[in-house]
Design an enzyme around this catalytic site. Sequence first.
Site, mmCIF file in Angstrom:
data_model
loop_
_atom_site.group_PDB
_atom_site.id
_atom_site.type_symbol
_atom_site.label_atom_id
_atom_site.label_comp_id
_atom_site.label_asym_id
_atom_site.label_seq_id
_atom_site.Cartn_x
_atom_site.Cartn_y
_atom_site.Cartn_z
ATOM 1 N N ASP A 157 -3.322 12.779 -8.556
ATOM 2 C CA ASP A 157 -2.260 12.233 -7.744
ATOM 3 C C ASP A 157 -1.741 11.075 -8.302
ATOM 4 O OD1 ASP A 157 -4.464 10.706 -7.515
ATOM 5 O OD2 ASP A 157 -4.403 10.412 -5.138
ATOM 6 N N THR A 158 -2.041 10.547 -9.430
ATOM 7 C CA THR A 158 -1.506 9.233 -9.790
ATOM 8 C C THR A 158 0.333 9.368 -10.304
ATOM 9 O OG1 THR A 158 -3.394 9.081 -11.283
ATOM 10 C CG2 THR A 158 -1.479 8.123 -12.093
ATOM 11 N N VAL A 159 0.683 8.204 -9.591
ATOM 12 C CA VAL A 159 2.093 7.977 -9.587
ATOM 13 C C VAL A 159 2.560 6.839 -10.393
ATOM 14 C CG1 VAL A 159 2.585 9.334 -7.571
ATOM 15 C CG2 VAL A 159 2.348 7.044 -7.414
ATOM 16 N N SER B 88 -0.408 4.026 -9.330
ATOM 17 C CA SER B 88 -1.486 4.348 -8.274
ATOM 18 C C SER B 88 -1.945 5.600 -8.253
ATOM 19 C CB SER B 88 -0.511 3.836 -7.119
ATOM 20 O OG SER B 88 -1.414 4.276 -5.985
#
Length: 148
Positions: A106-108, A124
């Site tokens: 889920d890294t953005v 994040s």
Amino acid sequence: MDRTGFGSVGAISNIKNPIMVSLSLLDAQVKGSLSLGRIVPCMLVGEGAKKWAIENNFEEVSEESMKTESMVKTHRHYKQKLDNFHQNNLVQESAKNKSENEALLDTVGAVCVDRDGNLASAVSSGGILLKHPGRVGHASEHFLDKNS
């Protein structure tokens, strides 16, 4: 992160907009030292990150307020899979489902370069299901080199 430094928080819970806490660390570095000449940290994790956030007026939120019905259902689904894996020691299933597991990352992030060449970035990796307590995710690996 920008050319002057970086601010980073990890393993921080129940704080609204934790990436803004990272920015507050960066801003504090630019302003200078803390009282008694202490150096502003670049990275804080866990309770230290949460304490910084609260001391700098970031909103603490309940765990319940961050849950959606969809996420609770998804959590139950993957928690059951994890429990079954441990119960049955299904090592082969892990390899078979590798592509499904990779979708859980889920890294953005965002990177900006202005017309003067000033660089800023933010990443994040919060909220991933079933993460280990104290986890600092892939976001900690994403540093941008000006010459890249």
